[in-house]
Structure formats: structure tokens, C-alpha cells
Scaffold this active site. Sequence first.
Site, mmCIF file in Angstrom:
data_model
loop_
_atom_site.group_PDB
_atom_site.id
_atom_site.type_symbol
_atom_site.label_atom_id
_atom_site.label_comp_id
_atom_site.label_asym_id
_atom_site.label_seq_id
_atom_site.Cartn_x
_atom_site.Cartn_y
_atom_site.Cartn_z
ATOM 1 N N GLY A 221 0.766 -1.232 0.000
ATOM 2 C CA GLY A 221 0.000 0.000 0.000
ATOM 3 C C GLY A 221 0.798 1.284 0.000
ATOM 4 O O GLY A 221 2.015 1.320 -0.209
ATOM 5 N N CYS A 246 12.006 -1.565 1.652
ATOM 6 C CA CYS A 246 10.807 -1.348 0.837
ATOM 7 C C CYS A 246 9.852 -0.338 1.500
ATOM 8 O O CYS A 246 10.163 0.838 1.550
ATOM 9 C CB CYS A 246 10.135 -2.679 0.549
ATOM 10 S SG CYS A 246 9.030 -2.621 -0.889
ATOM 11 N N HIS A 331 14.685 -5.595 -2.181
ATOM 12 C CA HIS A 331 14.636 -6.668 -1.179
ATOM 13 C C HIS A 331 15.970 -7.405 -1.121
ATOM 14 O O HIS A 331 16.241 -8.281 -1.940
ATOM 15 C CB HIS A 331 13.515 -7.662 -1.521
ATOM 16 C CG HIS A 331 12.154 -7.133 -1.231
ATOM 17 N ND1 HIS A 331 11.495 -7.361 -0.046
ATOM 18 C CD2 HIS A 331 11.337 -6.357 -1.973
ATOM 19 C CE1 HIS A 331 10.313 -6.762 -0.069
ATOM 20 N NE2 HIS A 331 10.198 -6.133 -1.230
ATOM 21 N N GLU A 333 16.779 -9.625 0.923
ATOM 22 C CA GLU A 333 16.530 -11.040 1.253
ATOM 23 C C GLU A 333 16.042 -11.815 0.040
ATOM 24 O O GLU A 333 15.859 -13.036 0.106
ATOM 25 C CB GLU A 333 15.508 -11.145 2.388
ATOM 26 C CG GLU A 333 14.050 -11.088 1.984
ATOM 27 C CD GLU A 333 13.588 -9.708 1.542
ATOM 28 O OE1 GLU A 333 12.470 -9.604 1.011
ATOM 29 O OE2 GLU A 333 14.335 -8.741 1.714
#
Length: 365
Positions: A221, A246, A331, A333
Site C-alpha cells: 500500500g 521497501c 529486497h 533477502e
Amino acid sequence: MKRQLILEDGTIFIGEAFGSDEDKTGEVVFNTGMTGYQEILSDPSYCGQIVTLTYPLIGNYGINRDDFESIIPSVSALIVREVADLPSNWRNQLTLDEYLKSVNIPGISGIDTRKLTRLIRKHGAMKGVICSLDKNAEEVLSQLKAAVLPIDQVKRVSTKTAYASPGSGERVVLVDYGMKHGILRELTKRNCDVIVVPYNVTAEEIMRLHPDGIMLSNGPGDPTDVEAAIPMIQAVQGKIPLFGICLGHQLFALANGAETEKLTFGHRGSNHPVKDLATGKVALTSQNHGYTVKEESIHGTDLEVTHIAVNDGTVEGLKHKEFSAFTVQYHPEASPGPVDANYLFDQFLENIRAAKRGDMSYAEA
């Protein structure tokens, strides 16, 4: 069985139904990854969205128990060109169709996903609905245009209560705005003592946990809808080393006076090149976001841009000029995607150890 996808601009695609038989509405976006559909489906950052996968064949290696990024997926629906009915992989336990039925997510296949992707690239992400063919398209379109998409996605996907993932190393408070399990895996792999807390946690509640470091997770969102995060970040930065990913990156920017804006169609995929401005090196990264930090809004703040997207020049990394705090839009990860940026978790732990030595200005990303 046939099923239709109706977009708010009036475009209609007719394809084959798979997964759940429910009608679902959401924001239609696309992901360019060639693999990783299981991680994509279970990524909380896709909450409320209808995801189009641009790679033409999806489901060929099935679904396994290990590659989930959340326990309960929150994606609205899935769009693919072709879905594999007979997956082949030694870890396969369910077909994609069987899995989507079990979690009540509808899918549509057999449509021109290239055309759909071009529409989104040209006009931007838009509202859409997947429904049965017996629904009147004009009535559905009228309802769709009037529909207001929810803005409480973070509340829906965040943990409701705090919980621990014990370790004998540094204590990290991980604020869950829609955390992917990959973040938790990377921290526990480094033996961190992790405490996961809800999105609306206060600075006082965090400090009572005596953290060595604070991590702001990814999530779905518009960052401006997560108002509770701003005063918390403002209160803890400068006291505890901080790392954001993020949505956490965007919230960190807002807390320091910068602004965010919505991208036309977002960055979603596992092959996005990002340049480190300090070293000049380019890493391939996994990304999933529809908003970005406005670069011009950073001027006059205590923030410095550390990384930019090679494709469009948008901001991909920030650090605080005085405090031990840095964030990235992508990201590290992965899950799915390359692990080029995995070193950022080690950098975060180095910042924590530097702070323990009394150096809170150590904030290189």
C-alpha cells in the site's frame, strides 16, 4: 470453465478459470520474474492486488512447503498465460490450481498477458475484477469504477501481537508492516535474537524491549496511510541503529521530511539493476513496490541518496547523515531473486556493533 477479467478502462479479457471460483476485485499489477510464483503469491506486499505474471508458463514446479513468505497469502487473484497441470519437481506437493483452491484465490489463464502488461505500462496500474462469464460486464464495470480500494492493507497483514524468534546474538526488533519470512530467515541465520512487533508499535514499547537494532519491514500500500509509523521512527532514530526495507524505506523517508509518490506501474520482478552511488557497482535486485521516494523532496533533509534504479533513476537507497540509519527500496533477502544485496544484513549488524562501541554515526549502506 471460462472466466473474465474486466479492467476499469473497459478492457475485457476472457480466459480459463483455475483456483477458487470466487469473484475478486483489486489493483491489477504485473511481475516480470521468471520463477518464484510461490513466493510472489505469499508476499504480503501484494495484499489486495491482482498479480499478472509475465513469464508465459507458471506452475511447472508446483507448490512446496518451504518457499512461502507468509502463512496466509493476501493476494486477491492471479493472472497467467498458461498454468501447468502436471508439475515436475522433487519438492512438489501440490499443483498451483490445488493450492489456490485451498486458500480461496481465483486465477485466470489463457489470456494475452503481453497485451495486458502493455496496457498497465501505458495507463498505469488500474482496478480490475475477475468474475464468472455469467456476470453482466456493463454492470460489473459500473460497480468497478465506483469501487474504492481499501487502504488498511498494512493493518490486515501485520502481526496482531509481538512474538520472539530467539537467538544468542544481537537483539533486533522487527516492525512488521507486512514482513516477508525471508527477512526473518536472514536475521535468524545470523543468530539474531528477533522480536517481531505490530505495525502500530510505539517508540516506548520498542525501547522497553532493549533492542540493539531496529528493522522496518516491507509491506503493502501507500506509505502515507501508515501514520503511526512516523512518530515512532522519529523517536527511535539516533538512539538505535535502524535498517528499513521497501515500505520501511519509504516510511523512514517520510519520517525525515521527504515525500513519496505513486509510480505509474511500479517495480515488480527479480531482475532490477540498482547502482550503489558510493562504489559505482550495480546489483541485480528483487523488487515489489508501487510507490517511490521523490528525489527532489530529499533536498534540505538530513537524508542522502545511496542507491538509484538503473532503469528509471528512482531512489533505491537512503542513509541518514548523522544517525546510524539506512534503508533500501529493494529486497536484499530476495525470495525470489538474486542475492547480490544480501550483504546489507551484515552491514546492519556491523552498524549495531559500532553503536555498542559508542559510534552511532556509523551509517554506511
